[in-house]
Design a protein around this motif. Sequence first.
Motif, PDB file in Angstrom:
ATOM      1  N   ILE A  66      44.103  38.722  61.100  1.00  8.57           N
ATOM      2  CA  ILE A  66      43.160  39.622  60.436  1.00  8.57           C
ATOM      3  C   ILE A  66      43.424  39.659  58.936  1.00  8.57           C
ATOM      4  N   TYR A  67      44.682  39.834  58.585  1.00  8.11           N
ATOM      5  CA  TYR A  67      45.014  39.948  57.160  1.00  8.11           C
ATOM      6  C   TYR A  67      44.646  38.662  56.421  1.00  8.11           C
ATOM      7  N   SER A  68      44.914  37.509  57.035  1.00  5.52           N
ATOM      8  CA  SER A  68      44.589  36.231  56.392  1.00  5.52           C
ATOM      9  C   SER A  68      43.083  36.058  56.235  1.00  5.52           C
ATOM     10  N   TYR A  69      42.345  36.350  57.317  1.00  7.51           N
ATOM     11  CA  TYR A  69      40.908  36.106  57.300  1.00  7.51           C
ATOM     12  C   TYR A  69      40.169  37.104  56.394  1.00  7.51           C
ATOM     13  N   LEU A  70      40.773  38.278  56.160  1.00  4.85           N
ATOM     14  CA  LEU A  70      40.165  39.287  55.288  1.00  4.85           C
ATOM     15  C   LEU A  70      40.828  39.327  53.910  1.00  4.85           C
ATOM     16  N   ALA A  71      41.579  38.262  53.577  1.00  5.98           N
ATOM     17  CA  ALA A  71      42.350  38.273  52.325  1.00  5.98           C
ATOM     18  C   ALA A  71      41.472  38.540  51.106  1.00  5.98           C
ATOM     19  N   VAL A  72      40.298  37.904  51.048  1.00  2.78           N
ATOM     20  CA  VAL A  72      39.410  38.087  49.890  1.00  2.78           C
ATOM     21  C   VAL A  72      38.909  39.529  49.836  1.00  2.78           C
ATOM     22  N   THR A  73      38.478  40.056  50.981  1.00  2.00           N
ATOM     23  CA  THR A  73      37.979  41.441  51.046  1.00  2.00           C
ATOM     24  C   THR A  73      39.081  42.434  50.693  1.00  2.00           C
ATOM     25  N   LEU A  74      40.277  42.242  51.252  1.00  2.00           N
ATOM     26  CA  LEU A  74      41.388  43.161  50.973  1.00  2.00           C
ATOM     27  C   LEU A  74      41.789  43.110  49.495  1.00  2.00           C
ATOM     28  N   HIS A  76      39.723  42.771  47.046  1.00  2.00           N
ATOM     29  CA  HIS A  76      38.756  43.627  46.345  1.00  2.00           C
ATOM     30  C   HIS A  76      39.005  45.103  46.600  1.00  2.00           C
ATOM     31  N   VAL A  77      39.409  45.446  47.839  1.00  2.00           N
ATOM     32  CA  VAL A  77      39.572  46.855  48.223  1.00  2.00           C
ATOM     33  C   VAL A  77      40.824  47.479  47.612  1.00  2.00           C
ATOM     34  N   PHE A  78      41.942  46.721  47.598  1.00  2.00           N
ATOM     35  CA  PHE A  78      43.227  47.328  47.248  1.00  2.00           C
ATOM     36  C   PHE A  78      43.741  47.009  45.847  1.00  2.00           C
ATOM     37  N   PHE A  79      43.121  46.042  45.177  1.00  2.00           N
ATOM     38  CA  PHE A  79      43.638  45.667  43.857  1.00  2.00           C
ATOM     39  C   PHE A  79      42.554  45.826  42.802  1.00  2.00           C
ATOM     40  N   PRO A  80      42.944  46.229  41.588  1.00  2.00           N
ATOM     41  CA  PRO A  80      41.949  46.504  40.531  1.00  2.00           C
ATOM     42  C   PRO A  80      41.036  45.313  40.297  1.00  2.00           C
ATOM     43  N   SER A  81      39.794  45.606  39.946  1.00  2.00           N
ATOM     44  CA  SER A  81      38.833  44.525  39.734  1.00  2.00           C
ATOM     45  C   SER A  81      39.265  43.667  38.552  1.00  2.00           C
ATOM     46  N   GLY A  82      39.006  42.388  38.654  1.00  2.00           N
ATOM     47  CA  GLY A  82      39.416  41.454  37.600  1.00  2.00           C
ATOM     48  C   GLY A  82      39.136  40.048  38.065  1.00  2.00           C
ATOM     49  N   ASN A  83      40.001  39.119  37.702  1.00  2.00           N
ATOM     50  CA  ASN A  83      39.845  37.721  38.085  1.00  2.00           C
ATOM     51  C   ASN A  83      39.971  37.551  39.598  1.00  2.00           C
ATOM     52  N   ASP A  84      39.034  36.800  40.215  1.00  2.00           N
ATOM     53  CA  ASP A  84      39.042  36.619  41.671  1.00  2.00           C
ATOM     54  C   ASP A  84      40.326  35.950  42.156  1.00  2.00           C
ATOM     55  N   THR A  85      40.811  34.951  41.422  1.00  3.05           N
ATOM     56  CA  THR A  85      42.051  34.259  41.815  1.00  3.05           C
ATOM     57  C   THR A  85      43.240  35.215  41.774  1.00  3.05           C
ATOM     58  N   THR A  86      43.267  36.103  40.753  1.00  2.00           N
ATOM     59  CA  THR A  86      44.354  37.085  40.647  1.00  2.00           C
ATOM     60  C   THR A  86      44.331  38.039  41.831  1.00  2.00           C
ATOM     61  N   GLN A  87      43.119  38.477  42.207  1.00  2.00           N
ATOM     62  CA  GLN A  87      42.992  39.368  43.368  1.00  2.00           C
ATOM     63  C   GLN A  87      43.451  38.669  44.643  1.00  2.00           C
ATOM     64  N   LEU A  88      43.070  37.405  44.797  1.00  2.00           N
ATOM     65  CA  LEU A  88      43.461  36.652  45.995  1.00  2.00           C
ATOM     66  C   LEU A  88      44.973  36.452  46.031  1.00  2.00           C
ATOM     67  N   LEU A  89      45.551  36.099  44.883  1.00  2.00           N
ATOM     68  CA  LEU A  89      47.004  35.936  44.812  1.00  2.00           C
ATOM     69  C   LEU A  89      47.719  37.252  45.107  1.00  2.00           C
ATOM     70  N   SER A  90      47.175  38.375  44.617  1.00  2.00           N
ATOM     71  CA  SER A  90      47.762  39.693  44.897  1.00  2.00           C
ATOM     72  C   SER A  90      47.707  40.001  46.387  1.00  2.00           C
ATOM     73  N   SER A  91      46.570  39.650  47.008  1.00  6.17           N
ATOM     74  CA  SER A  91      46.416  39.890  48.442  1.00  6.17           C
ATOM     75  C   SER A  91      47.409  39.048  49.242  1.00  6.17           C
ATOM     76  N   PHE A  92      47.545  37.750  48.881  1.00  3.16           N
ATOM     77  CA  PHE A  92      48.495  36.879  49.585  1.00  3.16           C
ATOM     78  C   PHE A  92      49.947  37.272  49.294  1.00  3.16           C
ATOM     79  N   ALA A  93      50.209  37.806  48.104  1.00  2.28           N
ATOM     80  CA  ALA A  93      51.561  38.282  47.793  1.00  2.28           C
ATOM     81  C   ALA A  93      51.920  39.459  48.699  1.00  2.28           C
TER      82      ALA A  93
END
Length: 498
Positions: A66-74, A76-93
């Motif tokens: 679930i966490y992997s498949y919703l990584a992009v959505t999570l 957006h939900v949990f990390f401040p808006s900004g660069n999409d790659t930064t958000q994705l890296l934050s989610s995977f971190a």
Amino acid sequence: MAASDPHQAADPEAVKRHPALFRAIRQRKNPKLRRTDITVTDDRAVKRAVKAASLGNAMEWFDFGIYSYLAVTLGHVFFPSGNDTTQLLSSFATFAVAFLVRPLGGMFFGPMGDKIGRKKVLALTMIMMAVGTFAIGVIPSHDSIGLWAPVLLIFFRLVQGFSTGGEYGGASTFIAEYAPDKRRGYFGSFLEFGTLAGYVGAAGLVTALTAVLDSGQMEAWGWRVPFLVAGPLGLVGLYLRLRLDETPAFQKLEGGTAHATEAADGVETTAKGDLGKIFRQYWPTLILCICLVGAYNITDYMLLSYMPTYLSDELDYSETHGLLVLLAVMVFLMLIISQVGKLSDRFGRKPLLMTGMLGFFFLSLPAFLLIRQGSIPAVTTGMLMLGLSLVCMLGTMSAALPALFPTHVRYGSLSVGYNLSASLFGGTTPLVITALISWSGTNLMPAYYAMAAALVGVIAVACMKETAQKPLAGSPPSVETEEEAAELCASQTPDPKF
């Protein structure tokens, strides 16, 4: 230092002069098994144990899927808006942070499982996993509570990571110690059937939600649904685990119902669960375990966790199409995994594991070149090539790994080795691959990473001993019928000489 074989320690002429004496020494060192030394398994108890252990594994991978498949959505939900790659890296971190505490969980729960029993610890890890996953589903978003949102997400990921530190080592030990020696691969394969079932459940639920809801609804509340499902699942798993008896091998350690005499050569008779002893006495096997698990986990997480994100983020592929293709591949693997387990019982663990490792080494690059083409037939073929290589390891590893260690340190050693490797290589796979693609500019980095892991795996498999159809180290033989036990005893009695 005296040699273990009396023939090596003594003068050959002395052996000829005193054959009876040296025969007595050999019998003392390698005494014959008695019928009471051999465990005859209860088929219904074995199936109950397999079901309870596999459900916990399914729940663990349901959560990670679930966490992997919703990584992009999570992101957006949990990390401040900004660069999409930064958000994705934050989610995977945040995904990876759970793996940082898994070795601590393994060091805590593993030796505990060797001291107080497999059953109690597996019940405790199930409760913690369910609570951690359910809690993520009720955390307010970053827009609602600001910085506290990612802080709470990280906290409950740590709870999940700590609890899963005791899960795989315990579940695979539980099945291995219940299963008869000649069918350990078959029954062990159901643990990884649970892994695939967890991923399929997660992928199916996320696919259904993304098909029904738009991105705004998914970010508002849709992403919570899969996490909230973990609560009821955890209660079912806990009920199943509490109904089980302790494994026959552990009962033998505790002086319980699975009795053995001194004739069961090499059988351990005390349960100490000493973490220091694991590192002092079993470090070579521990390193072998870490290498095997590292190669297996990198390829596992790359295909089953990271692939949908790779398809959508790197190749601009439809998220729904990517998940549907992966879903079809995983269902196919579920259909054949028990047959792979049977093959490992028949031909050995090493041939099957080597096939999987070599498959990743030689097929990763062609598979990713196919996947890059983007058409559904090409993506499906590429993922099937990787999936068939992976299933050779999935169907074999859960029987091979517990057999590396003796009974009195099995749970602890396997939990420590597995989780150290999962922490260093498994959970970091999506993060490392995303960073490597960003650094190198080529979207073939997942293939190169898998090939490097497979090369380490080939060396590790070459160094391990074959354990198929043999008793677990430190445990008496385990068979399916009284007749098989009688035959095993009779096979040790020499034919009379006339």
